[in-house]
Scaffold this active site. Structure first.
Site, mmCIF file in Angstrom:
data_model
loop_
_atom_site.group_PDB
_atom_site.id
_atom_site.type_symbol
_atom_site.label_atom_id
_atom_site.label_comp_id
_atom_site.label_asym_id
_atom_site.label_seq_id
_atom_site.Cartn_x
_atom_site.Cartn_y
_atom_site.Cartn_z
ATOM 1 N N LYS A 1 -3.870 -6.476 7.429
ATOM 2 C CA LYS A 1 -3.577 -7.249 6.214
ATOM 3 C C LYS A 1 -2.150 -7.757 6.280
ATOM 4 O O LYS A 1 -1.305 -7.114 6.900
ATOM 5 C CB LYS A 1 -3.726 -6.365 4.964
ATOM 6 C CG LYS A 1 -3.906 -7.146 3.691
ATOM 7 C CD LYS A 1 -5.344 -7.603 3.588
ATOM 8 C CE LYS A 1 -5.714 -8.145 2.243
ATOM 9 N NZ LYS A 1 -7.184 -8.121 2.091
HETATM 10 N N1 GLU Z 1 -9.073 -11.264 2.420
HETATM 11 C C1 GLU Z 1 -10.476 -11.024 2.481
HETATM 12 C C2 GLU Z 1 -10.768 -9.547 2.288
HETATM 13 O O1 GLU Z 1 -10.028 -8.842 1.665
HETATM 14 C C3 GLU Z 1 -11.120 -11.619 3.717
HETATM 15 C C4 GLU Z 1 -10.610 -11.101 5.039
HETATM 16 C C5 GLU Z 1 -11.124 -11.873 6.237
HETATM 17 O O2 GLU Z 1 -11.930 -12.762 6.096
HETATM 18 O O3 GLU Z 1 -10.652 -11.530 7.338
HETATM 19 O O4 GLU Z 1 -11.791 -9.054 2.676
#
Ligand code: GLU
Length: 413
Positions: free
Chosen positions: A106
């Site tokens: 993240k």
């Molecule tokens: N930000 C989104 C999540 O929390 C998508 C992450 C992604 O597609 O890699 O799942």
């Protein structure tokens, strides 16, 4: 977010509960919870008013045993390392639960996108990307949109990465369709919420057309979840955003609300509804509550007053362990974030696959594959629930953690 509630504390509690059921020893638990790498970057950006401001950004790579790190980048004024670390870990379990070949990561930049011009946003996105460039890669770490970011921000990051490494669309997902993005990616998280709401309702012999739904948060996830649930015949009775909330027991006309939002940039002030606060909307009468905003909104304080029978978590980590215990006692059925919002990363996986093969699937195929992948995970989790007599959240964590553990074992860590 309630500033007193730490996203990291929520995930630690869920992890520890699941690990206890799994019977892992302390070393194994330590290995599984420890992030692989945490990067913090501080970088100056010239604002439109001529002043220089230093922004802080993060990228946390939690576990990469099952594949390249994967997870969104958020731009928000409450981003800090504690939050990004928690969300990176959530991605490790989420990718394992839906069985896509990724690890968890993240990123985030502490900034308020609502106060920034497009030029300022672009400058922040590009400088942040250039600072974390060396830990990204199509087989290393693949970001995606999250709160406060979108396809445009993904494009700037891809462009910055490609300048240094050659054209690499697969380094990031959630791109515009014209630039290698996947059809259906923008709606995917909301679509997942809809699919799982229907699956849960079916398990309790309820028709989606009989469900009154409140969606908290009207960003990408909340707005698409509301639209797709309404398309399936559900009655949307409540909506909220950062400005406040609206409620109408008879149902809100979603198209009219969307028109209103286009004009005023908020759901607040929509004429055919009662105006309520962002907190009060969580406690209004409904069958389904979809928290689709931020962490830590359902707490021991408000949980006893929540009227919903079903909760489907569009946001990451919206429920504290204390609230979970109250919901369990009150017979509220909850689909946890690590499954309920996994539609986004699932279609991100499809986008990555299409990029690596330089081909493009049509939207029907993507939606069908998405549904299949999520319903398989839902079945896998309900099997663990029955086998171990645990909540759906703990079953999901058990499934995710055990898959990561197995990958670590096979790789010989
Ligand atoms: N930000 C989104 C999540 O929390 C998508 C992450 C992604 O597609 O890699 O799942």
């Amino acid at each position: 977010m309630n500033p007193k509630i730490s996203a990291y504390k929520i995930i630690r509690h869920n992890f520890n509960t699941a690990v206890k059921h799994l019977g892992y020893d302390e070393e194994t638990a330590l290995l599984l919870q420890t992030p692989f790498r945490e990067m913090q970057v501080n970088f100056p950006v010239r604002l439109d008013n001529g002043k220089l401001k230093v922004f802080t950004g993060y990228r946390v790579q939690h576990n990469g045993a099952r594949g390249p790190f994967k997870g969104g980048i958020r731009f928000s004024p409450i981003v800090d390392l504690d939050e990004v670390r928690a969300l990176a870990e959530a991605m490790s379990w989420k990718t394992a639960i839906v069985n896509v070949p990724f690890g968890g990561g993240k990123g985030g930049v502490n900034c308020d996108p609502r106060q920034l011009s497009q030029r300022e946003l672009q400058s922040i996105a590009r400088t942040y990307a250039s600072r974390i460039n060396q830990i990204l890669g199509a087989y290393r770490d693949i970001p995606a949109p999250d709160m406060g970011t979108n396809a445009q921000v993904m494009t700037w990051i891809m462009d910055e990465y490609s300048k240094r490494n050659g054209y690499t669309p697969a380094v990031i997902t959630g791109k515009p369709v014209e630039l290698g993005g996947s059809k259906g990616r923008e709606q995917a998280t909301g679509r997942g919420v809809m699919i799982l709401t229907k699956a849960l309702a079916k398990d309790y012999q309820t028709d989606v057309r009989d469900l009154k739904v409140i969606v908290q948060g009207f960003g990408n996830v909340g707005s698409n979840a509301a639209k797709l649930l309404a398309q399936e015949g559900a009655i949307i009775v409540g909506l909220s955003d950062v400005e406040g909330a609206i409620y109408n027991d008879k149902g809100l006309n979603l198209n009219a609300v969307l028109e209103h939002v286009k004009k005023t940039r908020t759901v607040v002030g929509f004429p055919d509804a009662e105006q309520v606060s962002g907190e009060a909307i969580l406690e209004k009468p409904c069958d389904v509550l979809v928290p689709a905003a931020i962490e830590g909104v359902l707490t021991e304080e408000n949980a006893p007053r929540v009227k919903a029978k079903f909760i489907v978590e569009g946001a990451n980590l919206p429920t504290t362990p204390e609230a979970d215990a109250i919901f369990e006692k009150n017979g509220v059925h909850l689909v946890p974030d690590v499954l309920a919002n996994a539609g986004g990363v699932t279609v991100s996986y499809f986008e990555w696959v299409q990029n690596l093969q330089q081909l493009s699937w049509d939207e029907d195929e993507i939606n069908q594959r998405l549904e299949k992948q999520l319903l398989t995970a839902y079945r896998d989790i309900t099997a663990v629930m029955k086998e171990r007599n645990v909540s759906m959240r703990i079953a999901a964590y058990i499934l995710g953690i055990s898959r990561v553990h197995r990958a670590e074992e096979l790789r010989g860590v």
